[in-house]
Design a protein around this motif. Structure first.
Motif, mmCIF file in Angstrom:
data_model
loop_
_atom_site.group_PDB
_atom_site.id
_atom_site.type_symbol
_atom_site.label_atom_id
_atom_site.label_comp_id
_atom_site.label_asym_id
_atom_site.label_seq_id
_atom_site.Cartn_x
_atom_site.Cartn_y
_atom_site.Cartn_z
ATOM 1 N N THR A 6 0.912 -1.080 0.030
ATOM 2 C CA THR A 6 0.020 -0.017 0.165
ATOM 3 C C THR A 6 1.105 1.215 -0.024
ATOM 4 O O THR A 6 1.918 1.279 0.483
ATOM 5 N N LYS A 7 0.400 2.229 -0.688
ATOM 6 C CA LYS A 7 0.984 3.544 -0.407
ATOM 7 C C LYS A 7 0.094 4.566 0.622
ATOM 8 O O LYS A 7 0.693 5.629 0.498
ATOM 9 N N GLN A 8 -0.765 3.998 0.858
ATOM 10 C CA GLN A 8 -1.881 4.827 1.850
ATOM 11 C C GLN A 8 -1.353 4.650 3.329
ATOM 12 O O GLN A 8 -1.893 3.504 3.982
ATOM 13 N N ILE A 9 -0.361 5.167 3.874
ATOM 14 C CA ILE A 9 0.254 5.012 5.005
ATOM 15 C C ILE A 9 -0.106 6.110 5.931
ATOM 16 O O ILE A 9 0.438 7.021 5.477
ATOM 17 N N PRO A 10 -0.657 6.106 7.112
ATOM 18 C CA PRO A 10 -0.864 7.470 8.004
ATOM 19 C C PRO A 10 0.406 7.917 8.205
ATOM 20 O O PRO A 10 1.714 7.223 8.724
ATOM 21 N N LEU A 11 0.600 9.332 8.137
ATOM 22 C CA LEU A 11 1.820 10.215 8.296
ATOM 23 C C LEU A 11 2.263 9.923 9.470
ATOM 24 O O LEU A 11 3.485 9.781 9.644
ATOM 25 N N THR A 12 1.674 9.755 10.367
ATOM 26 C CA THR A 12 2.236 9.401 12.116
ATOM 27 C C THR A 12 2.941 8.145 12.090
ATOM 28 O O THR A 12 4.179 8.011 12.713
ATOM 29 N N GLU A 13 2.470 7.059 11.314
ATOM 30 C CA GLU A 13 3.205 5.829 11.253
ATOM 31 C C GLU A 13 4.780 5.979 10.550
ATOM 32 O O GLU A 13 5.650 5.519 10.884
ATOM 33 N N LEU A 14 4.560 6.673 9.425
ATOM 34 C CA LEU A 14 5.705 6.796 8.553
ATOM 35 C C LEU A 14 6.611 7.666 9.425
ATOM 36 O O LEU A 14 7.674 7.344 9.503
ATOM 37 N N LEU A 15 6.672 8.596 9.904
ATOM 38 C CA LEU A 15 7.211 9.551 10.758
ATOM 39 C C LEU A 15 7.990 8.707 11.938
ATOM 40 O O LEU A 15 9.097 8.951 12.289
ATOM 41 N N ASP A 16 7.175 8.101 12.492
ATOM 42 C CA ASP A 16 7.553 6.998 13.820
ATOM 43 C C ASP A 16 8.679 6.088 13.293
ATOM 44 O O ASP A 16 9.769 5.875 13.824
ATOM 45 N N LEU A 17 8.386 5.327 12.140
ATOM 46 C CA LEU A 17 9.391 4.536 11.537
ATOM 47 C C LEU A 17 10.692 5.070 11.162
ATOM 48 O O LEU A 17 11.807 4.656 11.411
ATOM 49 N N TYR A 18 10.448 6.154 10.497
ATOM 50 C CA TYR A 18 11.649 6.828 9.969
ATOM 51 C C TYR A 18 12.509 7.395 11.015
ATOM 52 O O TYR A 18 13.854 7.311 11.074
ATOM 53 N N ASN A 19 12.010 8.098 11.808
ATOM 54 C CA ASN A 19 12.497 8.526 12.918
ATOM 55 C C ASN A 19 13.210 7.419 14.047
ATOM 56 O O ASN A 19 14.418 7.731 14.480
ATOM 57 N N SER A 20 12.576 6.199 14.100
ATOM 58 C CA SER A 20 13.300 5.140 14.757
ATOM 59 C C SER A 20 14.705 4.643 14.417
ATOM 60 O O SER A 20 15.227 4.284 15.126
ATOM 61 N N VAL A 21 14.849 4.826 13.055
ATOM 62 C CA VAL A 21 16.129 4.676 12.473
ATOM 63 C C VAL A 21 16.871 5.741 12.343
ATOM 64 O O VAL A 21 18.133 5.499 11.513
ATOM 65 N N GLY A 22 16.592 6.960 12.605
ATOM 66 C CA GLY A 22 17.512 7.961 12.505
ATOM 67 C C GLY A 22 17.662 8.808 11.221
ATOM 68 O O GLY A 22 18.511 9.396 10.757
ATOM 69 N N TRP A 23 16.281 8.554 10.307
ATOM 70 C CA TRP A 23 16.346 8.957 8.982
ATOM 71 C C TRP A 23 15.555 10.418 9.041
ATOM 72 O O TRP A 23 14.605 10.522 8.406
ATOM 73 N N TYR A 24 16.311 11.291 9.760
ATOM 74 C CA TYR A 24 15.672 12.690 10.106
ATOM 75 C C TYR A 24 15.426 13.408 8.748
ATOM 76 O O TYR A 24 14.813 14.503 8.589
ATOM 77 N N ALA A 25 16.268 13.354 7.951
ATOM 78 C CA ALA A 25 16.308 13.877 6.433
ATOM 79 C C ALA A 25 14.837 13.887 6.003
ATOM 80 O O ALA A 25 14.420 14.885 5.193
ATOM 81 N N TYR A 26 14.332 12.690 6.117
ATOM 82 C CA TYR A 26 13.122 12.450 5.629
ATOM 83 C C TYR A 26 12.098 13.077 6.549
ATOM 84 O O TYR A 26 10.985 13.714 5.907
ATOM 85 N N ASP A 31 5.398 16.341 4.544
ATOM 86 C CA ASP A 31 4.575 16.072 3.506
ATOM 87 C C ASP A 31 5.398 15.766 2.123
ATOM 88 O O ASP A 31 4.817 14.987 1.309
ATOM 89 N N THR A 32 6.507 16.005 2.026
ATOM 90 C CA THR A 32 7.567 15.387 1.164
ATOM 91 C C THR A 32 7.811 14.017 1.326
ATOM 92 O O THR A 32 7.739 13.418 0.096
ATOM 93 N N LEU A 33 8.005 13.447 2.265
ATOM 94 C CA LEU A 33 7.817 12.233 2.552
ATOM 95 C C LEU A 33 6.519 11.462 2.066
ATOM 96 O O LEU A 33 6.872 10.402 1.369
ATOM 97 N N LYS A 34 5.489 12.099 2.722
ATOM 98 C CA LYS A 34 4.186 11.513 2.188
ATOM 99 C C LYS A 34 4.145 11.318 0.754
ATOM 100 O O LYS A 34 3.552 10.217 0.208
ATOM 101 N N ARG A 35 4.471 12.285 0.209
ATOM 102 C CA ARG A 35 4.419 12.171 -1.355
ATOM 103 C C ARG A 35 5.378 11.303 -2.046
ATOM 104 O O ARG A 35 4.952 10.722 -3.037
ATOM 105 N N ALA A 36 6.497 11.129 -1.391
ATOM 106 C CA ALA A 36 7.487 10.312 -1.998
ATOM 107 C C ALA A 36 6.951 8.825 -1.816
ATOM 108 O O ALA A 36 7.206 8.107 -2.880
ATOM 109 N N ILE A 37 6.589 8.692 -0.862
ATOM 110 C CA ILE A 37 5.879 7.339 -0.652
ATOM 111 C C ILE A 37 4.451 6.899 -1.590
ATOM 112 O O ILE A 37 4.702 5.808 -2.202
ATOM 113 N N GLU A 38 3.811 7.975 -1.788
ATOM 114 C CA GLU A 38 2.501 7.667 -2.627
ATOM 115 C C GLU A 38 3.143 7.718 -4.115
ATOM 116 O O GLU A 38 2.188 7.098 -4.892
#
Length: 134
Positions: A6-26, A31-38
């Motif tokens: 799926t490309k429809q992922i809640p933004l809070t879940e995306l941010l939690d996962l990316y932050n958990s691995v230290g990918w703060y540039a994303y 909004d850019t991250l959400k569009r990139a996923i979609e």
């Protein structure tokens, strides 16, 4: 664990996962991250109930090149084979695509992981990789 494509992922879940691995540039530009996923070619995810625990996404045309853009596994779920399973699924989805590429950090852990899944460094193929920052 539940696997979803799926490309429809809640933004809070995306941010939690990316932050958990230290990918703060994303995560500094949500909004850019959400569009990139979609706009990705494909996104496979793993969920522990309602918690996003792993994600792989690819960009490309799906015919001649498949570029693996992100592979993340939440630290609490690493070393359980989740990343390998997601990577193998993505590669299996596109058996006809000759070029399967990725760019990743230069760490021994990462090198071992990708080599164990059949990927090789470009230097072993008498090729060069180039990049240009903005």
């Amino acid at each position: 664990m539940e696997k979803k494509t799926t490309k429809q992922i809640p933004l809070t879940e995306l941010l939690d996962l990316y932050n958990s691995v230290g990918w703060y540039a994303y995560t500094t530009e949500p909004d850019t991250l959400k569009r990139a996923i979609e706009q990705s070619l494909v996104v496979h995810t793993l969920w522990d109930h309602t918690k996003l625990i792993a994600l792989i996404r690819a960009v490309g045309d799906g015919e001649t090149i498949l570029y693996i853009q992100d592979l993340l596994v939440h630290p609490d779920y690493q070393r359980r084979g989740h990343g390998k399973r997601l990577l193998e699924q993505l590669v299996a989805d596109y058996p006809h695509v000759r070029q399967k590429m990725l760019l990743t950090d230069d760490s021994t852990k990462t090198q071992r992981f990708y080599e164990a899944t059949g990927f090789k460094e470009v230097s072993t193929q008498k090729t060069r990789a180039f990049y240009r920052e903005y």
